[in-house]
Enzyme design. Structure first.
Site, short mmCIF file in Angstrom:
data_model
loop_
_atom_site.label_atom_id
_atom_site.label_comp_id
_atom_site.label_asym_id
_atom_site.label_seq_id
_atom_site.Cartn_x
_atom_site.Cartn_y
_atom_site.Cartn_z
N TYR A 1 0.85 -1.25 -0.12
CA TYR A 1 0.01 0.20 -0.13
C TYR A 1 0.98 1.29 -0.10
O TYR A 1 0.71 2.14 -1.03
CB TYR A 1 -0.96 -0.18 1.19
N ALA A 2 1.75 1.27 0.98
CA ALA A 2 2.88 2.60 1.04
C ALA A 2 3.55 2.83 -0.09
O ALA A 2 3.65 3.76 -0.81
CB ALA A 2 3.77 2.40 2.19
#
Length: 337
Positions: free
Chosen positions: A153-154
């Site tokens: 996600y990051a």
């Protein structure tokens, strides 16, 4: 009347931002995929509320569908795009990583293509404090190197920042990326900690507390967050003609009309203090299940918000106890508990 295309308008932040923009006289074009990552009824209710304003229009579609998104953008011709839609959730990225590539990489590319074709005034896109990853020097500053993301996600959000910079440089497209810090408040997502803790406490079920509670977060109340976004709309970055034009501490690119801005409360709060504040508002103690640190998580976040304040004159200010009070009141009303 200025028009803003808001992607993710049925989402937690998109809903609040759309409300604010409508209150301030903007026309808002909402675009949302209505995916079932969490209860779609909550998303539908948010859109229903927004549709009570005649200057809001709701459109359902997936970011990955360029034809659908492009047709809407060309028909509506917004002045500004605020791109909030994404596959959210740090932990879910461990279970379904492909969803993040499709929504956050392909979908964001499609948004940028629409912005480029329309030559819009300002493209604003959501990043996350998670891009700071394993960085340990706090408070986190926009000029830090961010190369140690801990989850996919990051990593997709860091990729979005790089993609945004390239388009800003190539097409002179004014672009602002904002990094959110643990946003919470009424109408929040059911997968977020405050929602889970409140639900667990009120129903008498145990709540999971990771790293045995030795965690700190910069909790940002949602109305503060969207106020900051609203103010950033009016300050599109301008490509500097020389390096001397960049003020010390500004993340403005030397080669593009592009800037990264932290949006946080500018303070770090211990997770156990946060839980205790929820317990007070709920009127009962939690059944606590202490667990080790979850894979991909970080022990602390804390935003330096000097740049936001310098650019907009605004600083988020809602304390976490007041924010929790507002959330618990909403939760009790909405769910009848």
């Amino acid at each position: 009347m200025r028009k803003v295309l808001v992607t993710g308008s049925a989402g937690f932040i998109g809903f609040h931002l759309s409300q604010l923009l409508l209150e301030e006289g903007f026309a808002v074009v909402g675009f949302d995929g209505m995916t079932d990552y969490y209860d779609v009824r909550l998303k539908e209710r948010r859109h229903q509320m927004l549709l009570q304003n005649q200057h809001f229009s709701a459109h359902v579609g997936m970011l990955e569908d360029l034809d659908s998104l492009r047709s809407l953008a060309l028909a509506e011709r917004p002045n500004v795009i605020v791109h909030l839609a994404a596959q959210a959730g740090v932990r879910y990225s461990l279970e379904n990583p492909r969803a993040y590539i499709e929504a956050n990489i392909v979908g964001t590319f499609n948004v940028m293509e629409c912005a480029r074709e329309l030559a819009i005034e300002h493209l604003l896109m959501a990043s996350t404090s998670s891009v700071y990853g394993a960085n340990e020097v706090m408070p986190f500053d926009e000029l830090e190197r961010v190369e140690t993301q801990m989850t996919l996600y990051a990593a997709t959000k860091k990729a979005n920042e790089s993609m945004g910079h390239s388009y800003a440089h190539l097409w002179n497209l004014p672009t602002t990326m904002f990094r959110f810090f643990t946003v919470y408040g009424p109408w929040g997502r059911p997968d977020m900690a405050l929602f889970k803790f409140t639900e667990g406490i009120l129903t008498g079920n145990e709540i999971d507390i990771y790293n045995n509670g030795e965690m700190y977060r910069d909790f940002t109340y949602v109305t503060d967050l969207v106020r900051a976004i609203r103010l950033l709309i009016d300050v599109p970055p301008v490509r500097p003609t020389c390096a001397d034009e960049i003020v010390e501490g500004d993340s403005l690119s030397p080669v593009a009309p592009y800037r990264i801005v932290n949006i946080g409360n500018g303070d770090k709060v211990k997770l156990l203090d946060y839980v205790e504040a929820i317990e007070r508002e709920c009127g009962r103690e939690a059944v606590r299940n202490y667990l080790p640190m979850q894979k991909g998580d970080v022990p602390a976040t804390w935003a330096n918000t000097d740049l936001l304040n310098r650019i907009t004159g605004y600083k988020p200010h809602t304390g976490y106890r007041e924010g929790i009070r507002q959330f618990v009141a909403w939760y009790r009303d909405y769910y009848g508990r």
